[in-house]
Enzyme design. Structure first.
Site, PDB file in Angstrom:
ATOM      1  N   SER A 139       0.996  10.874   2.723  1.00  0.00           N
ATOM      2  CA  SER A 139       2.191  11.232   3.730  1.00  0.00           C
ATOM      3  C   SER A 139       3.340  11.903   2.857  1.00  0.00           C
ATOM      4  O   SER A 139       3.184  11.799   1.542  1.00  0.00           O
ATOM      5  CB  SER A 139       2.689   9.782   4.193  1.00  0.00           C
ATOM      6  OG  SER A 139       3.947   9.843   4.731  1.00  0.00           O
ATOM      7  N   TYR A 152       5.328   0.923   3.254  1.00  0.00           N
ATOM      8  CA  TYR A 152       4.643   2.111   3.737  1.00  0.00           C
ATOM      9  C   TYR A 152       4.658   3.075   2.380  1.00  0.00           C
ATOM     10  O   TYR A 152       3.631   3.627   2.051  1.00  0.00           O
ATOM     11  CB  TYR A 152       5.149   2.900   4.786  1.00  0.00           C
ATOM     12  CG  TYR A 152       4.369   3.989   5.677  1.00  0.00           C
ATOM     13  CD1 TYR A 152       3.285   3.649   6.075  1.00  0.00           C
ATOM     14  CD2 TYR A 152       4.870   5.210   5.364  1.00  0.00           C
ATOM     15  CE1 TYR A 152       2.528   4.905   6.892  1.00  0.00           C
ATOM     16  CE2 TYR A 152       4.307   6.239   5.646  1.00  0.00           C
ATOM     17  CZ  TYR A 152       2.926   6.340   6.415  1.00  0.00           C
ATOM     18  OH  TYR A 152       2.654   7.286   7.143  1.00  0.00           O
TER      19      TYR A 152
END
Ligand code: NAD
Length: 257
Positions: A139, A152
Site C-alpha cells: 500500500s 495497517y
C-alpha cells in the site's frame, strides 16, 4: 504476454483488488487459484465463470489467511505455484491507545504473517523450477503513514521489508519478489468507509471522495483493480526478470508529494 502453463495463487480474491488481479492473470493465460475464508456457492461460481470467460483452469480454495497452517495448506492444495500474489487484507482505524488488541493481531496476521507462511510454502518449488514470481500487495501505507492506522501501516511497512528479504534469498534463481503499493482503489474495503466519513465530515459522497479520500492522491482519481492487475502481469513478464526486491507505486502521485 502469455502466462500459459503457469499457476497463480491470489489470496483474498473473491473481491476487489484480488479478484481484479486474478482476472488479469487469467486474461494473460495463467491458471488461477482463487481464495478467501468463505466457502459459498457463489465463490465456486466465480471460479467457474472466470474459467469460461478466459479459457483457463480456475479453482476456488477456501483458506483463512489469519491462520498460518491454512496459508501453508492453500499452497499445498493448489498442487503447484508459479505466481503467488499475497493480497488478502483488512483495515481498522482507531487511535493507537484505544486500538483493540484483537484487531491489531488480526491485521498483523492477515496483512503480514499470511505472506510469510505462503512464501515459505511456495518458494522451494519456485526455486526448484528456476522460475517464480511473488507479488505482495502492500500500500502507499507501506511507504508512508496516516494517523489512526497503526496496525495497517505497521503491517504494510512489514510486508515491504519481507519483500526485500525474500528477493535477496531468491536472487539468481529465476524467482523475483516485489511489492505493489496502491493508493486509493474503489473496492468494497474503501466503499465501506464512505458513509462514516460522510457523517464525520458532514459532506456528501462526492465531497468525501474528492476532499477527504483523494486529498493525498494528486491525480484526484482512484487507481483501478485492472491497473493493479496489469502491474502484476507486468511483474510476471520476462521484461521484469531483473526487477526484484522493490516497490512499485500505483498511487496517482501520492508518494511523490
Ligand atoms: P476487499 O475487502 O475488497 O478485499 C479483501 C479480500 O481479502 C477479500 O477477498 C476478502 O474476502 C479477503 N480476506 C479478508 N480476510 C481474509 C482472511 N482471513 N482469509 C482469506 N481472505 C481474506 O479489499 P481490497 O481493497 O481489494 O484490498 C485488497 C488488498 O489491497 C489488501 O491487502 C489492502 O490492504 C490492499 N490495498 C487496498 C487499497 C484500496 O484503496 N482499496 C489500497 C492499498 C492497498
Amino acid at each position: 504476454m502469455s502466462l500459459s502453463g503457469k499457476t497463480a495463487i491470489v489470496t483474498g480474491s473473491n473481491s476487489g483488488i484480488g479478484l481484479g488481479t486474478a482476472r488479469e492473470l487469467a486474461r494473460a493465460g495463467a491458471d488461477v487459484v482463487l481464495n478467501s475464508f468463505t466457502d459459498r456457492d457463489e465463490d465456486h461460481a466465480l471460479a467457474a465463470d472466470m474459467a469460461k470467460e478466459f479459457g483457463v483452469k480456475v479453482r476456488y480454495i477456501k483458506a483463512d489467511m489469519s491462520k498460518g497452517e491454512e496459508c501453508r495448506a492453500l499452497v499445498k492444495k493448489a498442487g503447484g505455484c508459479d505466481i503467488l500474489v499475497n493480497n488478502a487484507g483488512i483495515q481498522f482505524v482507531s487511535p493507537v491507545e484505544e486500538f483493540p488488541v484483537e484487531k491489531w493481531n488480526a491485521i498483523l496476521a492477515i496483512n503480514l504473517s499470511s505472506a510469510f507462511h505462503t512464501i515459505a510454502a511456495a518458494l522451494p518449488g519456485m526455486r526448484a523450477k528456476g522460475w517464480g514470481r511473488i507479488v505482495n500487495i502492500a500500500s502507499a501505507h507501506g511507504l508512508t503513514a496516516s494517523p489512526f492506522k497503526s496496525a495497517y501501516v505497521a503491517a504494510k511497512h512489514g510486508i515491504v521489508g519481507l519483500t526485500k528479504t525474500v528477493a535477496l534469498e531468491a536472487a539468481g534463481k529465476g524467482v523475483t519478489c516485489n511489492a505493489i503499493c496502491p493508493g486509493y482503489v474503489l473496492t468494497p474495503l474503501v466503499e465501506a468507509q464512505i458513509p462514516e466519513q460522510m457523517k464525520v465530515h458532514n459532506m456528501d459522497r462526492e465531497q468525501v471522495i474528492r476532499e477527504v479520500m483523494l486529498e493525498r492522491q494528486p491525480s484526484r482519481q482512484f487507481a483501478t483493480v485492472e491497473e493493479i492487475g496489469g502491474t502484476t502481469v507486468f511483474l510476471c513478464s520476462d521484461a521484469a526478470a531483473q526487477i526484484t526486491g522493490t516497490t512499485i507505486s500505483v498511487d496517482g502521485g501520492w508518494t511523490a508529494l
